[in-house]
Structure formats: C-alpha cells, structure tokens
Design an enzyme around this catalytic site. Sequence first.
Site, short mmCIF file in Angstrom:
data_model
loop_
_atom_site.label_atom_id
_atom_site.label_comp_id
_atom_site.label_asym_id
_atom_site.label_seq_id
_atom_site.Cartn_x
_atom_site.Cartn_y
_atom_site.Cartn_z
CD GLU A 76 -3.15 -0.69 0.22
OE1 GLU A 76 -3.14 0.40 -0.36
OE2 GLU A 76 -4.05 -1.53 0.04
CB THR A 77 2.03 3.32 2.32
OG1 THR A 77 2.23 2.47 3.46
CG2 THR A 77 0.56 3.66 2.20
#
Length: 202
Positions: A76-77
Amino acid sequence: MGFDFANEEAKLKRNHFLVFLKRCFKLTLLFFFFTLLSFLLEYSLMYPLKYEDYIRKSSKIYSLDPYLVMSIIRVETCFYPNKVSSAGALGLMQLMPNTISYIIKKGGFSPILEKNIMDPKVNIHIGCFYLAMICKRDFKGNIVAAVASYNAGPSKVKTWISRGFWDGSLKSVESIPYKETRNYVRKVFFYYTKYKELYSSA
C-alpha cells in the site's frame, strides 16, 4: 662460506607468495563485506519494516498474521505514513474516509481516532480491525479473499465468488476479474513470504 643464492631466492619467492596470499585474503574480505553490504541495502529497500510493535500488537488483538499486515503495508505505502492516494485513501494502510467512519462506529472506537488517522499506531489498529472484520464477517476466515477485498471491496469479491468467477483461493488468483486486484493479491502474498522469512526470528 659463500653466499647461498638458491636459498635466498627461495626465501624471496616464499615472501612474495606470502604477500600475495595476504593481498588475496584482504581482497576476499573486501569482496564479502561489500557483497553483504549490498545484500543488506537491497533487503532494507525491498523489504523495509517500521512500526513493528504496533503491527504485532494490533495483529495479536485481532488474530491476524503480523507478516500479512506488514505485507499489506509494504504494497500500500512502503511504510510511508503520510501517504494520501489520488482516491483519498489515508495513511499507512490506505483507509478510505467512509471506511474509517464506519469502523469507528462499528468498533465502538473514540471519534477522536478519526482525526488522528494519519498516526501510524491509529492507522494500523483501525486497518487491522477492518481486515479482521471482513475476513470473519464476509469470507468465513478466508484471508486470501479478505486481502482481495482490501483492494476491491467486499461486495465485488463476494460477487466474483458467488458467480463462480473466482473460488477465493491463492492457487486460482489468475481468475480474479480485476487486473489491479489480481496483481495486488499476488504482491501481498509474495511479500508475505519474504517478510516471514526475514523477520519471523526477529
């Protein structure tokens, strides 16, 4: 007694050989040092890990595999806590505002957490609650389907499974209709294997 040229020549050769061996040893050490350094740098970039205590604590509370949570955050990040997506997803675990509001109410959390959602501790805890909830509520413990839902949403994934497009298993991941979700599930479980290998003994 005359000068023993043969003996002196043998000594010189032996000394040169010893010098050569020392140089080889030093070069070998340097090679292994830089190889190890390169390996560590590559793994620290490819498989970073931050906020491990938060991940382990929240995973334990909601009966999740911490290495799976690590893998979701990596995809995701890449552990960047201030990320905001173009769609408006927030923080480490990329939670949508409407999902956050729903979880705050559903889980009986303090409303103040919604304002602090970019805090890694809060984001991880809310994200873990959400992942565990959809896994148990929507997919009877099928974590692969829950991971797919984390990307595409539970309603879409339930539709795919109910209509026979996908059976909800990792083995048949190629059957997932959405390319983005297909790639997402593959990536998460690829990183899951790596994180478990690297950090399970930490």
